[in-house]
Scaffold this active site. Structure first.
Site, PDB file in Angstrom:
ATOM      1  N   ASN A   1      18.778 -10.393  -6.174  1.00 42.22           N
ATOM      2  CA  ASN A   1      18.887  -9.954  -7.569  1.00 42.22           C
ATOM      3  C   ASN A   1      20.213  -9.249  -7.852  1.00 42.22           C
ATOM      4  O   ASN A   1      20.777  -9.399  -8.934  1.00 42.22           O
ATOM      5  CB  ASN A   1      17.703  -9.029  -7.919  1.00 42.22           C
TER       6      ASN A   1
ATOM      7  N   ASP B   1     -15.817   9.502  12.395  1.00 46.60           N
ATOM      8  CA  ASP B   1     -17.195   9.889  12.639  1.00 46.60           C
ATOM      9  C   ASP B   1     -17.463   9.713  14.132  1.00 46.60           C
ATOM     10  O   ASP B   1     -16.794   8.928  14.800  1.00 46.60           O
ATOM     11  CB  ASP B   1     -18.101   8.956  11.824  1.00 46.60           C
TER      12      ASP B   1
ATOM     13  N   GLU C   1      11.139 -10.928 -10.217  1.00 44.90           N
ATOM     14  CA  GLU C   1       9.824 -11.363 -10.720  1.00 44.90           C
ATOM     15  C   GLU C   1       8.885 -11.826  -9.609  1.00 44.90           C
ATOM     16  O   GLU C   1       7.670 -11.704  -9.722  1.00 44.90           O
ATOM     17  CB  GLU C   1       9.988 -12.527 -11.720  1.00 44.90           C
TER      18      GLU C   1
ATOM     19  N   GLU D   1      21.165 -17.903  -0.659  1.00 44.75           N
ATOM     20  CA  GLU D   1      19.893 -17.189  -0.438  1.00 44.75           C
ATOM     21  C   GLU D   1      19.165 -17.716   0.789  1.00 44.75           C
ATOM     22  O   GLU D   1      18.470 -16.966   1.485  1.00 44.75           O
ATOM     23  CB  GLU D   1      19.003 -17.279  -1.682  1.00 44.75           C
TER      24      GLU D   1
END
Length: 1044
Positions: free
Chosen positions: A767, A351, A309, A907
């Site tokens: 996850n 250009d 998420e 984590e």
């Protein structure tokens, strides 16, 4: 009317049945209005707000989250007991995320359509027409003009429609059509037919285009196209038809979403099916339906766990940080996803005017006559330094500075440049630069006079504003300009009649002339040599013209102007100045003084940027409205072409490109590096061909004509000085109009992608760990280790902060020595998929293991057996297998707290692993990215907050831990670093090219201890070792769990 430029005036008027002096009748106007409609661009029917909102929910990941939220909400509605309030937290948070994402998406969509609306600013409000209901010209609303109307336009007017000129009421008619054609100077128009039906807009000299501006003169014409049929209307249609391409990152995330959704669906179904045998367990009251609903809730939790998420928010934050860094380098990014796209740019279509060049015309060479003997002559050739409008530079001969006042010819040349001139220099104090006031060519001559300083004017002590025109002012004090014979197309020159401010016997009136060399020299009878006047001979004329031709066609392709004087012009009263056809008679018997060669010089830093692009595997293509010779010359100067490189099949004009077959056009786009004299349709076609080769194209532009190609290319880059249409159709705006800024932005884009890969992989491995955790608890029959609200907290907050900080990882030193990455290259390769699956499996197993440790081995825990834990749903008082076990213990918050704490801590360790894809932490310690260290500290602080500050533990269904429990958390979490270091070692030494490490044990010398320890951060080692020793030397009954 088709091809009106090829028809004569009479044919065009006859086609519409109109008379130039009276105009259309009201009856004709009514019929034509019914047939062609209003002369305006129709308002684009944009999507409604509801349609835009619904569009934001078409993404597969978003739909899965929405479904999970709806199901969670329904299940929460039927929840009973203490969990009723907390059950609503999960669907509420998910919906909040989705609403925030939808708001951002709608806002971006609204901005994207502004480009079409910005075209409206080029629609004039009023127009002047002749119609039969009135004898004189009348002002009407521009939207009421119809094809066939006779329109009058004058200096300052905006052209109200596409018009075929019928008569010019002034000496010349100059039009600024740069917004449409990209031409840097105003264009002289005429009324003669242009016979070529395939002429590009630049060559339609008898046409005026809607939205362009009249720079000088007055004329009449007949309207041949209105509204969407005008050239600007065609551009609008192109923009409407151009669908915005999704960026490579968006495509990768779409693919990832599809793959993830399939995996999620399979795992959810598998978890539900695995537990069918448990649906009738006593804990569910023997109800099969209640058991099915319970495991359905677990499957929903699994879906929430599997979806990152926080990924959209982290990507947006990282891109936003990238845009801030780019803004400091003068690259203002309008579309966030394009930041990452810049990193895989393989072609830059630039250009010429103002981007590769300064757009400040500058005289770089000039010559006067030195000696003349019969048909032979020698020249004094000079070069001039300085490439901008700043009056700073010197005149050199043979690379040595000279004093211009020592050459009589240069004094007279400077006098002509100063007086035969209507432009000036101005110092802009706000920008701190010198700017032109008037025409670019004439400003270049003004600047030349300042550099020459032929009267040795004292310049020290002058302010920059006073310095701008100091030397020109001295010359203008000597002679007074009486009148001007304006430039005309037939004679290709202009002149001024000047009288001395202090009349004397020796000084008298003169006429100074400048113009195209072939026109002026043909009218010269004499040449100036020093202070004397010598007859012009055919041999001398041939020598002068050969030098001019060499300058005009050589490596520089200079724009040359001849300068001459008429020493004894007629008096003013003897001239008939009402008719410009007489001007050529007064500009004869001239004396040639000298010639100047000028060009729009390349920016100083562009050559090195083009070289850097070549190193980085990026092809640079010049696309310009200018002529081919000038374009190729600039390409050679900046390194797009080599000095002697053959440009056959590498440089094309728009006409040459059109004449190729489709397959040849495709090949041309593959090999060419220069396109000149192009129209808007050419730019779009070139982008399409390049995209067919899977090239990622960055296209620059500044005019309305560039908007369709800017919108079609992956990266549209508008100039800061460009039109609002170009800016709103682009993804990026160059504040300084500089090509080198594009290259700096590409470098930043590559660095951002590298960092983005790191945090995307970091979030995905997190996850995977959560999915493994839920799958294992369901498969082993353990109580829930993590609930949805905890998973949302980890995914959004505690993981989100380190992931964002990974965006600050320092870029690789060799980032611009690698070719552009393939946009089809997957975010996660086969090896990386294995690597993060392995890490994810450890994360999941460690999380479940932490919860199991509390049940089986922890002091103060229930110390149940593995069988009792895996069959906890059968726990009841009359079951002998659970004798002496309080069944309420299986709902304790402690195991859940242990699992959540291990997940968060692991984590944080994983974030440290993500500092570099393959570099060891021993060589790249955490303080290489101080933001990451700060974010880890903040994430852990937030975790302590939900553990120890009421009422947060109640919401998250957790409880405070003691020191022994925290030591166990660290014991389980730290091995993930060792595990990833091992995988990095394998990648470094066996899957990539061998680095400095000891990887080839063939020779003992290469495997010396010093070689293997080279570059290790010893402060980090000394800091971490005592912590590890202390953690693992403390007894926490860890082994008891396995013995049990």
């Amino acid at each position: 009317m088709e091809n009106a430029h090829t028809k004569t005036v009479e044919e065009v008027l006859g086609h519409f049945g109109v008379n130039e002096s009276t105009g259309l009748s009201l009856e004709q106007v009514k019929k034509l209005k019914e047939r062609w409609g209003s002369n305006e661009l129709p308002a684009e029917e944009g999507k409604t707000l509801l349609e835009l909102v619904i569009e934001q929910f078409e993404d597969l990941l978003v739909r899965i989250l929405l479904l999970a939220a709806c199901i969670s909400f329904v299940l929460a509605w039927f929840e009973e007991g203490e969990e009723t309030i907390t059950a609503f937290v999960e669907p509420f948070v998910i919906l909040l995320i989705l609403v925030a994402n939808a708001i951002v998406g709608v806002w971006q969509e609204r901005n994207a359509e502004n480009a079409i609306e910005a075209l409206k600013e080029y629609e004039p409000e009023m127009g002047k027409v002749y119609r039969q209901d009135r004898k004189s010209v009348q002002r009407i609303k521009a939207k009421d003009i119809v094809p066939g109307d006779i329109v009058e336009i004058a200096v300052g007017d905006k052209v109200p429609a596409d018009i075929r000129l019928t008569s010019i009421k002034s000496t010349t008619l100059r039009v600024d059509q740069s917004i449409l054609t990209g031409e840097s100077v105003s264009v002289i128009k005429h009324t003669d037919p242009v016979p070529d039906p395939r002429a590009v807009n630049q060559d339609k000299k008898n046409m005026l285009f809607s939205g362009t501006n009249i720079a000088a003169g007055k004329a009449m014409g007949v309207v041949v196209a209105t509204g969407v049929n005008t050239e600007i209307g065609k551009i609008r249609d192109e923009m409407v038809a151009t669908e915005q391409e999704r960026t490579p990152l968006q495509q990768k995330l779409d693919e990832f979403g599809e793959q993830l959704s399939k995996v999620i669906s399979l795992i959810c179904i598998a978890v539900w099916i695995i537990n069918i045998g448990h649906f009738n367990d006593p804990v569910h009251g023997g109800s099969w339906i209640r058991g099915a609903i319970y495991y359905f809730k677990i499957a929903v939790a699994l879906a929430v766990a599997a979806i990152p998420e926080g990924l959209p928010a982290v990507i947006t934050t990282c891109l936003a940080l990238g845009t801030r860094r780019m803004a400091k380098k003068n690259a203002i990014v309008r579309s966030l996803p394009s930041v990452e796209t810049l990193g895989c740019t393989s072609v830059i279509c630039s250009d010429k005017t103002g981007t590769l060049t300064t757009n400040q015309m500058s005289v770089c060479r000039m010559f006067i006559l030195d000696k003349v003997e019969g048909d032979t002559c020698s020249l004094n050739e000079f070069s001039i330094t300085g490439s901008t409008y700043a009056p700073i530079g010197e005149v050199q001969k043979d690379d040595k500075p000279v004093k211009c006042h020592q050459y009589d010819g240069l004094v007279e040349l400077a006098t002509i440049c100063a007086l035969c001139n209507d432009s000036a220099l101005d110092y802009n104090e706000a920008k701190g630069v010198y700017e032109k006031v008037g025409e670019a060519t004439e400003t270049a001559l003004t600047c030349l006079v300042e550099k020459m300083n032929v009267f040795d004017t004292e310049l020290k002590g002058l302010s920059k504003i006073e310095r701008a025109n100091a030397c020109n002012s001295v010359i203008k004090q000597l002679m007074k300009k009486e009148f001007t014979l304006e430039f005309s197309r037939d004679r290709k020159s202009m002149s001024v009649y000047c009288t001395p401010n202090k009349p004397s016997r020796t000084s008298m009136s003169k006429m100074f002339v400048k113009g195209a060399p072939e026109g002026v020299i043909d009218r010269c009878t004499h040449i100036r040599v020093g202070s004397t006047k010598v007859p012009m001979t055919p041999g001398v004329k041939q020598k002068i013209m050969s030098v001019i031709r060499e300058w005009g066609s050589g490596s520089d392709t200079l724009r040359c102007l001849a300068l001459a004087t008429h020493d004894n012009p007629l008096k003013r009263e003897e001239m008939h100045l009402e008719d410009s056809a007489n001007f050529i008679k007064y500009e004869t018997n001239l004396t040639f003084v000298g010639c100047v060669g000028m060009l729009d010089p390349p920016r100083i830093e562009v050559a090195s940027s083009v070289k850097l692009c070549r190193q980085a595997g990026i092809r640079v293509i010049m696309i310009t409205g200018d002529n081919k010779g000038t374009a190729v010359a600039i390409c050679r100067r900046i390194g797009i072409f080599g000095q002697d490189e053959d440009v056959t099949s590498k440089a094309f004009t728009g006409r040459e490109f059109d004449e190729l077959s489709p397959s040849a056009q495709r090949d041309a786009c593959l090999n060419a590096r220069c396109f000149a004299r192009v129209e808007p349709s050419h730019k779009s076609k070139i982008v399409e061909f390049l995209q067919s080769f899977d090239e990622i194209t960055a296209m620059t532009g500044d005019g309305v004509n560039d908007a369709p190609a800017l919108k079609k290319s992956e990266i549209g880059i508008a100039m800061g000085s460009g039109t609002a249409v170009a800016k709103t159709a682009s993804e990026m705006v160059l504040a300084d109009d500089n090509f080198s800024t594009i290259v700096a932005a590409v470098e930043e884009g590559r660095a951002i992608y590298n960092n983005m890969k790191q945090f995307i992989r970091y979030l995905i491995s997190s996850n995977v760990g959560e999915v493994v955790c839920i799958f294992l608890t369901a498969a082993l029959g353990f109580p829930e280790a993590l609930i949805p609200v905890q998973l949302l907290w980890v995914n959004l907050v505690t993981d989100g902060l380190p992931a964002t900080a990974l965006g600050f990882n320092p870029p690789d030193l060799d980032i611009m020595n690698k070719p552009p990455r393939n946009p089809k290259e997957p975010l996660i390769s086969g090896w990386l998929f294995f690597r993060y699956l392995a890490i994810g499996c450890y994360v999941g197993a460690a999380t479940v293991g932490a919860a199991a440790w509390w049940f089986i081995a922890a002091d103060g825990g229930p110390r149940v057996s593995f069988y009792q834990l895996s069959h906890f749903l059968q726990c009841k008082e009359d079951n002998p297998d659970f004798d002496g076990v309080d069944c309420a213990i299986f709902e304790s918050p402690y195991p859940m707290t242990m699992a959540l704490s291990v997940l968060v801590t692991i984590e944080m360790c994983n974030a440290l692993n993500s500092l570099s894809e393959n570099q060891s932490l021993l060589r790249m310690p955490p303080w290489e990215n101080i933001w990451l260290v700060g974010s880890i500290c903040l994430s852990m602080s937030l975790h302590f907050l939900i553990l120890y500050v009421e009422p947060l533990p109640l919401i998250f269904q957790i409880t405070p831990l003691n020191l022994t429990q925290w030591l166990m958390v660290l014991k389980i979490s730290l091995p993930v670093i060792l595990m990833d270091e091992t995988l990095k070692f394998v990648a470094r030494n066996y899957l990539e090219q061998p680095g400095k490490e000891c990887v080839q044990p063939a020779t003992k010398s290469s495997c010396s201890l010093s070689a293997c320890t080279d570059g290790i951060s010893w402060p980090f080692v000394l800091l971490i070792m005592p912590l590890v020793v202390w953690v693992y030397s403390t007894d926490t009954n860890f082994s008891d769990m396995f013995w049990s």
